[in-house]
Design an enzyme around this catalytic site. Structure first.
Site, short mmCIF file in Angstrom:
data_model
loop_
_atom_site.label_atom_id
_atom_site.label_comp_id
_atom_site.label_asym_id
_atom_site.label_seq_id
_atom_site.Cartn_x
_atom_site.Cartn_y
_atom_site.Cartn_z
CG HIS A 159 -6.24 1.83 4.67
ND1 HIS A 159 -5.87 2.85 5.52
CD2 HIS A 159 -5.19 0.96 4.65
CE1 HIS A 159 -4.64 2.62 5.98
NE2 HIS A 159 -4.21 1.47 5.45
CD GLU A 197 -3.81 -2.44 7.10
OE1 GLU A 197 -2.65 -2.61 6.73
OE2 GLU A 197 -4.48 -1.47 6.76
CB SER A 209 4.51 -1.55 12.30
OG SER A 209 4.03 -0.24 12.55
N GLY A 247 1.74 2.44 10.80
CA GLY A 247 2.70 3.55 10.69
C GLY A 247 3.33 3.96 12.01
CG ASN A 253 -1.79 1.21 1.33
OD1 ASN A 253 -1.86 1.99 0.39
ND2 ASN A 253 -2.46 1.37 2.47
CD1 TRP A 254 4.11 1.33 -2.40
CD2 TRP A 254 4.16 2.31 -4.43
NE1 TRP A 254 5.11 0.75 -3.12
CE2 TRP A 254 5.17 1.32 -4.37
CE3 TRP A 254 4.01 3.05 -5.59
CZ2 TRP A 254 6.03 1.07 -5.45
CZ3 TRP A 254 4.86 2.80 -6.66
CH2 TRP A 254 5.86 1.82 -6.59
CE LYS A 255 -0.46 3.46 4.55
NZ LYS A 255 -0.48 3.60 5.99
N GLY A 276 2.72 -1.01 4.35
CA GLY A 276 2.75 0.40 3.96
C GLY A 276 4.19 0.86 3.82
N GLY A 277 4.71 1.51 4.85
CA GLY A 277 6.04 2.13 4.82
C GLY A 277 7.14 1.26 4.22
#
Ligand code: PGA
Length: 249
Positions: A106, A176, A213, A182, A6-8, A234-235
């Site tokens: 999300h 999630e 995370s 994050g 998920n690159w947001k 994500g990150g």
């Protein structure tokens, strides 16, 4: 295993190009795809055409790799495919461009854009009507976790979001916990196992991802949890080296 990125709202076209020029050349990627891992990227909608072209070219050159193991989708779709809905994303157009998944509900959509379980159920239905695969995100806040009411909350979130949807078609669930997104604090193995059994008891046929995370150092223990079919990242998916390490688990 499913590895969803998920690159947001990150990466420009140039940065996406740089990412894939290294990522797609790596033997770690080829090995991971050969091991039947399923990789799904969720870039911002404006990068769809670029990513679709990059993946098509890659798969044309690497005919031994199965197309369905490298795919992409949107981070959000609207529940109508066309009409007077300024600013929304059409799932139909995504499908035409070669996308096959969508994240739905999300926690950032729920908290920043007031999306409800009802919206999620309409979006899942819209995706299913086009034979796209929805990935429904769910999870509790820190307050709910601390109050001990989180299991009830989660089951309610799922039953409302899955209302009117066809659970005989493929739907992926992504647990999630909001307090883990994050923040660098992932849920413990015990937390994940507890939710994993709760969900699989209720929805035995649906695949379940964990997100929050996830990084190279914790992915192994997460994916080895019973009832976990993959991760939503994500990150750590923004850095090609980190994501390559992660998908090589
Ligand atoms: P994170 O994000 O891996 O940066 O915690 C996960 C997500 O929001 O899907």
């Amino acid at each position: 295993m499913i590895f969803a990125a998920n690159w947001k709202l990150n990466k420009t076209q140039k940065q996406a190009q740089e990412f894939f020029s290294v990522f797609l050349q790596s033997n770690l990627l080829t090995e991971s795809l050969k091991n039947k891992n399923e990789l799904i990227f969720f870039p911002q909608a404006l990068l769809s055409e670029q990513i679709s072209n990059i993946f098509n070219q890659f798969l044309k050159k690497n005919t031994s790799l199965k197309k369905e193991y490298l795919s992409w989708g949107l981070q959000n779709i609207f529940y109508n495919n066309q009409g007077a809905f300024t600013g929304e994303n059409s799932a139909l157009t995504m499908k035409e461009m070669g996308g096959s998944f969508s994240l739905i509900g999300h926690s950032e959509r729920r908290t920043l854009f007031n999306e409800t379980n009802k919206d999620a159920s309409k979006k899942i239905k819209a995706a299913q009507d086009l034979n796209l695969v929805p990935i429904l995100c769910f999870g509790e806040s820190l307050e709910l976790r601390q109050s001990g009411e989180y299991k009830k909350f989660i089951l309610n979130q799922l039953s409302q979001s899955l209302d009117c949807t066809d659970t005989s078609k493929r739907i992926i669930l992504a647990y999630e916990p909001i307090w883990a997104i994050g923040t660098g604090k992932q849920a413990s193995d015990q937390d994940i196992t507890e939710i994993g059994s709760l969900i699989k008891e209720q929805y035995p046929k649906l695949e379940l991802l964990y997100g929050g995370s996830v990084k190279p150092s914790n992915v192994k223990s997460i994916v080895s949890q019973k009832n976990i079919d993959g991760v939503l990242v994500g990150g750590a998916s923004l850095d090609h080296n980190m994501f390559l390490e992660l998908i090589s688990v």
